[in-house]
Design a protein around this motif. Structure first.
Motif, PDB file in Angstrom:
ATOM      1  N   ILE A   1      38.084 -38.163  -2.203  1.00  0.00           N
ATOM      2  CA  ILE A   1      36.920 -38.262  -3.152  1.00  0.00           C
ATOM      3  C   ILE A   1      36.392 -36.881  -3.531  1.00  0.00           C
ATOM      4  O   ILE A   1      36.636 -36.046  -2.602  1.00  0.00           O
ATOM      5  N   PRO A   2      35.528 -36.766  -4.574  1.00  0.00           N
ATOM      6  CA  PRO A   2      34.905 -35.366  -4.879  1.00  0.00           C
ATOM      7  C   PRO A   2      34.323 -34.733  -3.617  1.00  0.00           C
ATOM      8  O   PRO A   2      33.444 -35.254  -3.096  1.00  0.00           O
ATOM      9  N   GLY A   3      34.926 -33.505  -3.161  1.00  0.00           N
ATOM     10  CA  GLY A   3      34.376 -32.839  -2.389  1.00  0.00           C
ATOM     11  C   GLY A   3      34.585 -33.144  -0.768  1.00  0.00           C
ATOM     12  O   GLY A   3      34.275 -32.713   0.119  1.00  0.00           O
ATOM     13  N   CYS A   4      35.544 -34.247  -0.637  1.00  0.00           N
ATOM     14  CA  CYS A   4      35.691 -34.701   0.782  1.00  0.00           C
ATOM     15  C   CYS A   4      37.469 -34.410   0.937  1.00  0.00           C
ATOM     16  O   CYS A   4      38.189 -35.328   0.363  1.00  0.00           O
ATOM     17  N   TRP A   5      37.757 -33.602   1.636  1.00  0.00           N
ATOM     18  CA  TRP A   5      39.204 -33.203   1.797  1.00  0.00           C
ATOM     19  C   TRP A   5      39.785 -33.752   3.327  1.00  0.00           C
ATOM     20  O   TRP A   5      38.985 -33.537   4.230  1.00  0.00           O
ATOM     21  N   LEU A   6      41.052 -34.073   3.237  1.00  0.00           N
ATOM     22  CA  LEU A   6      41.850 -34.540   4.511  1.00  0.00           C
ATOM     23  C   LEU A   6      42.927 -33.477   4.750  1.00  0.00           C
ATOM     24  O   LEU A   6      43.608 -33.432   3.766  1.00  0.00           O
ATOM     25  N   GLN A   7      42.712 -32.808   5.665  1.00  0.00           N
ATOM     26  CA  GLN A   7      44.010 -31.721   6.032  1.00  0.00           C
ATOM     27  C   GLN A   7      44.773 -32.439   6.964  1.00  0.00           C
ATOM     28  O   GLN A   7      44.295 -32.802   8.060  1.00  0.00           O
ATOM     29  N   VAL A   8      46.064 -32.216   6.968  1.00  0.00           N
ATOM     30  CA  VAL A   8      47.152 -32.683   7.780  1.00  0.00           C
ATOM     31  C   VAL A   8      48.061 -31.341   8.193  1.00  0.00           C
ATOM     32  O   VAL A   8      48.462 -30.689   7.071  1.00  0.00           O
ATOM     33  N   ALA A   9      47.685 -30.946   9.381  1.00  0.00           N
ATOM     34  CA  ALA A   9      48.343 -29.640   9.854  1.00  0.00           C
ATOM     35  C   ALA A   9      49.243 -29.744  10.928  1.00  0.00           C
ATOM     36  O   ALA A   9      48.825 -30.896  11.915  1.00  0.00           O
TER      37      ALA A   9
ATOM     38  N   PRO B   1      30.326 -57.276  -2.502  1.00  0.00           N
ATOM     39  CA  PRO B   1      30.842 -56.651  -3.454  1.00  0.00           C
ATOM     40  C   PRO B   1      30.137 -55.778  -4.457  1.00  0.00           C
ATOM     41  O   PRO B   1      30.231 -54.762  -5.028  1.00  0.00           O
ATOM     42  N   HIS B   2      28.733 -56.265  -4.752  1.00  0.00           N
ATOM     43  CA  HIS B   2      27.477 -55.424  -5.570  1.00  0.00           C
ATOM     44  C   HIS B   2      27.438 -54.220  -4.772  1.00  0.00           C
ATOM     45  O   HIS B   2      27.522 -53.099  -5.637  1.00  0.00           O
ATOM     46  N   GLU B   3      27.289 -54.215  -3.413  1.00  0.00           N
ATOM     47  CA  GLU B   3      26.801 -53.007  -2.693  1.00  0.00           C
ATOM     48  C   GLU B   3      28.134 -51.905  -2.761  1.00  0.00           C
ATOM     49  O   GLU B   3      27.923 -50.751  -2.992  1.00  0.00           O
ATOM     50  N   MET B   4      29.280 -52.612  -2.474  1.00  0.00           N
ATOM     51  CA  MET B   4      30.520 -51.761  -2.632  1.00  0.00           C
ATOM     52  C   MET B   4      30.455 -50.877  -4.216  1.00  0.00           C
ATOM     53  O   MET B   4      30.903 -49.893  -4.152  1.00  0.00           O
ATOM     54  N   GLY B   5      30.335 -51.706  -5.377  1.00  0.00           N
ATOM     55  CA  GLY B   5      30.184 -51.380  -6.458  1.00  0.00           C
ATOM     56  C   GLY B   5      29.326 -50.169  -6.617  1.00  0.00           C
ATOM     57  O   GLY B   5      29.578 -48.975  -7.184  1.00  0.00           O
ATOM     58  N   GLU B   6      28.089 -50.237  -5.970  1.00  0.00           N
ATOM     59  CA  GLU B   6      26.972 -49.293  -6.028  1.00  0.00           C
ATOM     60  C   GLU B   6      27.367 -47.983  -5.366  1.00  0.00           C
ATOM     61  O   GLU B   6      27.117 -46.912  -5.885  1.00  0.00           O
ATOM     62  N   ARG B   7      28.067 -47.952  -4.429  1.00  0.00           N
ATOM     63  CA  ARG B   7      28.465 -47.078  -3.486  1.00  0.00           C
ATOM     64  C   ARG B   7      29.516 -46.085  -4.263  1.00  0.00           C
ATOM     65  O   ARG B   7      29.587 -44.819  -4.232  1.00  0.00           O
ATOM     66  N   ILE B   8      30.836 -46.950  -4.823  1.00  0.00           N
ATOM     67  CA  ILE B   8      31.589 -46.286  -5.630  1.00  0.00           C
ATOM     68  C   ILE B   8      30.984 -45.603  -6.808  1.00  0.00           C
ATOM     69  O   ILE B   8      31.317 -44.253  -6.988  1.00  0.00           O
ATOM     70  N   ASN B   9      30.090 -46.101  -7.532  1.00  0.00           N
ATOM     71  CA  ASN B   9      29.326 -45.868  -8.650  1.00  0.00           C
ATOM     72  C   ASN B   9      28.561 -44.187  -8.204  1.00  0.00           C
ATOM     73  O   ASN B   9      28.642 -43.377  -9.025  1.00  0.00           O
ATOM     74  N   ALA B  10      27.821 -44.331  -7.233  1.00  0.00           N
ATOM     75  CA  ALA B  10      26.934 -43.104  -6.579  1.00  0.00           C
ATOM     76  C   ALA B  10      28.210 -41.964  -6.252  1.00  0.00           C
ATOM     77  O   ALA B  10      27.866 -40.867  -6.684  1.00  0.00           O
ATOM     78  N   ILE B  11      29.276 -42.433  -5.650  1.00  0.00           N
ATOM     79  CA  ILE B  11      30.117 -41.272  -5.281  1.00  0.00           C
ATOM     80  C   ILE B  11      30.839 -40.586  -6.556  1.00  0.00           C
ATOM     81  O   ILE B  11      30.839 -39.577  -6.914  1.00  0.00           O
ATOM     82  N   LEU B  12      31.006 -41.411  -7.741  1.00  0.00           N
ATOM     83  CA  LEU B  12      31.555 -40.934  -8.815  1.00  0.00           C
ATOM     84  C   LEU B  12      30.604 -40.343  -9.902  1.00  0.00           C
ATOM     85  O   LEU B  12      31.032 -40.082 -10.738  1.00  0.00           O
ATOM     86  N   GLY B  13      29.217 -40.432  -9.434  1.00  0.00           N
ATOM     87  CA  GLY B  13      28.281 -39.831 -10.324  1.00  0.00           C
ATOM     88  C   GLY B  13      28.175 -40.881 -11.727  1.00  0.00           C
ATOM     89  O   GLY B  13      27.501 -40.183 -12.783  1.00  0.00           O
ATOM     90  N   ILE B  14      28.234 -42.212 -11.298  1.00  0.00           N
ATOM     91  CA  ILE B  14      27.949 -43.156 -12.501  1.00  0.00           C
ATOM     92  C   ILE B  14      26.567 -43.786 -12.303  1.00  0.00           C
ATOM     93  O   ILE B  14      26.391 -44.266 -11.134  1.00  0.00           O
ATOM     94  N   GLU B  15      25.887 -43.600 -13.344  1.00  0.00           N
ATOM     95  CA  GLU B  15      24.527 -44.143 -13.382  1.00  0.00           C
ATOM     96  C   GLU B  15      24.530 -45.656 -13.367  1.00  0.00           C
ATOM     97  O   GLU B  15      25.497 -46.189 -14.021  1.00  0.00           O
ATOM     98  N   ALA B  16      23.633 -46.288 -12.440  1.00  0.00           N
ATOM     99  CA  ALA B  16      23.341 -47.682 -12.474  1.00  0.00           C
ATOM    100  C   ALA B  16      22.811 -48.124 -13.934  1.00  0.00           C
ATOM    101  O   ALA B  16      22.105 -47.483 -14.538  1.00  0.00           O
ATOM    102  N   GLN B  17      23.403 -49.299 -14.341  1.00  0.00           N
ATOM    103  CA  GLN B  17      22.865 -49.799 -15.631  1.00  0.00           C
ATOM    104  C   GLN B  17      21.628 -50.656 -15.740  1.00  0.00           C
ATOM    105  O   GLN B  17      21.795 -51.703 -14.895  1.00  0.00           O
TER     106      GLN B  17
END
Length: 132
Positions: free
Chosen positions: A43-51, A116-132
């Motif tokens: 997700i933006p700013g969160c990286w997984l490295q496999v080494a 599902p509503h809480e999951m949608g809110e978390r996804i929107n917050a991570i993506l920077g989408i304002e709540a309507q």
């Protein structure tokens, strides 16, 4: 100020590890700076490295949020050959979860919000989408 995060997982066989994580994440790495190293921006700013290297004993689990835990469990059993794993749930905890190990012993947890509503809110917050 913390603005980004990186988690590294080590695998003893890099080519097999890269392939396994490509299947897990359903895509090629975003960045391969040199041999034996690959990165995915989950997700933006969160990286997984496999080494390539010796897996760290008793590390993890790395926990990944998914939109459908049951579907991901079935996909991982089929496509990655992981052992069937139990999905846990507690009334006071807002998520359902389960944990697997990759072929090198790294622990990976998956979780899904029960509401599902809480999951949608978390996804929107991570993506920077304002709540309507």
């Amino acid at each position: 100020m913390i603005y980004e995060m990186t988690v590294q997982i080590r695998v003893s066989d890099f080519e097999k590890g890269r392939s396994w994580y490509q299947t897990l994440l359903k895509r090629e790495p975003d960045f391969v700076p040199h041999e034996g190293f690959a990165e995915w921006e989950l997700i933006p700013g969160c990286w997984l490295q496999v080494a390539e290297g010796e897996p760290a004993a008793k590390s993890g689990p790395l926990r990944l949020g998914v939109t459908n835990l049951d579907r991901e469990r079935e996909r991982m059993i089929k496509e990655l050959g992981v052992e069937p794993f139990e999905i846990y749930e507690r009334e006071e905890v807002p998520v359902r979860w389960g944990t697997i190990a990759d072929p090198w012993g790294n622990q990976i947890g998956l979780f899904q919000y029960k509401d599902p509503h809480e999951m949608g809110e978390r996804i929107n917050a991570i993506l920077g989408i304002e709540a309507q």
